[in-house]
Design an enzyme around this catalytic site. Sequence first.
Site, PDB file in Angstrom:
ATOM      1  N   ASP A 197       0.820  -1.212   0.000  1.00 54.62           N
ATOM      2  CA  ASP A 197       0.000   0.000   0.000  1.00 54.62           C
ATOM      3  C   ASP A 197       0.862   1.274   0.000  1.00 54.62           C
ATOM      4  O   ASP A 197       1.616   1.526   0.944  1.00 54.62           O
ATOM      5  CB  ASP A 197      -0.880  -0.064   1.271  1.00 54.62           C
ATOM      6  CG  ASP A 197      -2.026   0.906   1.219  1.00 54.62           C
ATOM      7  OD1 ASP A 197      -2.054   1.742   0.300  1.00 54.62           O
ATOM      8  OD2 ASP A 197      -2.888   0.820   2.101  1.00 54.62           O
ATOM      9  N   GLY A 222      -4.937   3.750  -8.142  1.00 58.71           N
ATOM     10  CA  GLY A 222      -5.187   4.028  -9.566  1.00 58.71           C
ATOM     11  C   GLY A 222      -4.307   5.098 -10.172  1.00 58.71           C
ATOM     12  O   GLY A 222      -4.522   5.515 -11.316  1.00 58.71           O
ATOM     13  N   ASP A 259     -10.529   4.271  -1.291  1.00 59.06           N
ATOM     14  CA  ASP A 259     -11.189   3.281  -0.427  1.00 59.06           C
ATOM     15  C   ASP A 259     -12.711   3.306  -0.574  1.00 59.06           C
ATOM     16  O   ASP A 259     -13.333   4.359  -0.595  1.00 59.06           O
ATOM     17  CB  ASP A 259     -10.831   3.543   1.036  1.00 59.06           C
ATOM     18  CG  ASP A 259      -9.376   3.212   1.313  1.00 59.06           C
ATOM     19  OD1 ASP A 259      -8.609   3.047   0.346  1.00 59.06           O
ATOM     20  OD2 ASP A 259      -9.014   3.123   2.493  1.00 59.06           O
TER      21      ASP A 259
HETATM   22  C1  GLA Z   1      -5.469   2.183   2.774  1.00 58.56           C
HETATM   23  C2  GLA Z   1      -5.997   1.063   1.873  1.00 58.56           C
HETATM   24  C3  GLA Z   1      -7.005   0.233   2.654  1.00 58.56           C
HETATM   25  C4  GLA Z   1      -6.365  -0.338   3.903  1.00 58.56           C
HETATM   26  C5  GLA Z   1      -5.750   0.788   4.734  1.00 58.56           C
HETATM   27  C6  GLA Z   1      -4.922   0.258   5.885  1.00 58.56           C
HETATM   28  O1  GLA Z   1      -6.445   3.096   3.101  1.00 58.56           O
HETATM   29  O2  GLA Z   1      -6.571   1.582   0.708  1.00 58.56           O
HETATM   30  O3  GLA Z   1      -7.508  -0.807   1.838  1.00 58.56           O
HETATM   31  O4  GLA Z   1      -5.401  -1.278   3.544  1.00 58.56           O
HETATM   32  O5  GLA Z   1      -4.911   1.628   3.960  1.00 58.56           O
HETATM   33  O6  GLA Z   1      -4.296   1.259   6.618  1.00 58.56           O
END
Ligand code: GLA
Length: 496
Positions: free
Chosen positions: A238, A283, A304
């Site tokens: 991430d 993206g 998200d």
């Molecule tokens: C981001 C990701 C989520 C999750 C959080 C965890 O927001 O997009 O899917 O993994 O981090 O902190």
Amino acid sequence: MKRTQLFPLFILFLICHCIKINSQILTPPLSKLPRINGAKVFGVRPNSPLLFKIAAAGEKPIKYEVKGLPNGLQLNTETGLITGKLSKRGDYLMQVKVSNSLGNAERSLTIKVGDKIALTPPMGWNSWNCWGRDVSKAKVLSSAQAMIDKGLIDHGWNYINVDDAWEGQRAADGTIQTNDSFPDMKGLGDWLHARGLKFGIYTAPGPKTCLGFIGSYQHELQDMTTFAGWGVDYVKSDWCSYSGIFDQEKDTSLAAYKKPYLKMYDAIKVQNRDIYYSVCQYGMREVWKWGESVGANSWRTTGDIEDSWESMHEIGFNQYFMYPYAKPGHWNDPDMLVVGNVGWGKNLHPTRLTPDEQYTHISLWSLLAAPLLLGCDLAALDDFTLSLLTNDEVLDINQDPLGKQARRVYCNRSRYKFHLYAKELEDGSVALGIFNLMNYNLSYNDISLSQMGLKGGMIRDLWRQKDIGVFDDILKVNIPAHGVLLYRITKVDNKK
Ligand code: GLA
């Protein structure tokens, strides 16, 4: 009012509640006859440890047999677990048979030994949309156990992914350690594998994760080696804090966006086990065009998701133009599912999506060939959600071996928004989703298949698992507010 007088009212309330829930259930009750579900193709690299659970529903106990199992693989006939290793590249075709006291079922399974894994989108669970930072080993085990006990594993659900908030500090030699909520990651991996489940974990290419825990920056190889030692099958990486490094380096070229993900991939691909690589950077720079080139098995295409119609439909109905980039081994990822009890922390609540919006969510993600990762407390699954997640004819659309993402074949941009998506399937049939984006029912008497480049045939309603007839061209439909009709159109052989 006395307690005894209240009792009949309470019973009445319960009956009404059950009738309401059951009237929303479209999936027919599960048959006790055996049925083989889940992926029909499975990719593994030469010499990687293979773990494949034959997903089969029906009355237990079920016995499993495989004809043509190649040397190097073993089958546990009681659990349906295929394990072992294959060193020679190639396609291994076998015939799976499951039987119980009521009958048996057979289906072919192809194990493809080569460079590609994730030949169908992953199906499983991730801790984020339910527990957020309050995740713990106990909570993960509780959902994993529920995946087995409630029978989800019999319908192809098998990943158990721990998201952010498991990380502790680094030891003196730099090895990443867990925090107190995860006392034994290797033990967790072993527990999952023994039951045919796969183990996923979360990290970041930057120095910190999104929640501020330690990321894998400058420890990529060390961390991937640690994960492989724990038996990890899936890594989500991430972006978050990598933006700090990105800004410092003052390079905004495409290569700069790819760099941290390539570095992580280099560390993943040298491990002695297959690890699904989930790239999460929301993206940026049209990641769908280059995700495959950094070794990603899927790439998040958006920010998200939340459990609201606005969020789910904004994300879900904006994936259509990415269809050329989805293929076996490489999937567009519009984020995890928001059905069941979600909450991103201590306090969970039932999803705020209406039942019809949930049918839309699961239908659309299936048509998009998207990863299906549940984000709810599986131990608290209600009957409606369970029915939504165990409709094998719907899940088959997601798991179809051709691995195509649906194309949007019609989009009415006028006042009455309805969209049609068509997904080509391996057997020559087509899955068709007819979506109503308005907040009231829509009826049409003149949907022309030929105008959308589709051929007529036998139409089957997949949610209801019912043939509705042979249609050459024109369909009449009535779609509830924010709802969907999900059909499969199969060519009729007139010669028969
Ligand atoms: C981001 C990701 C989520 C999750 C959080 C965890 O927001 O997009 O899917 O993994 O981090 O902190």
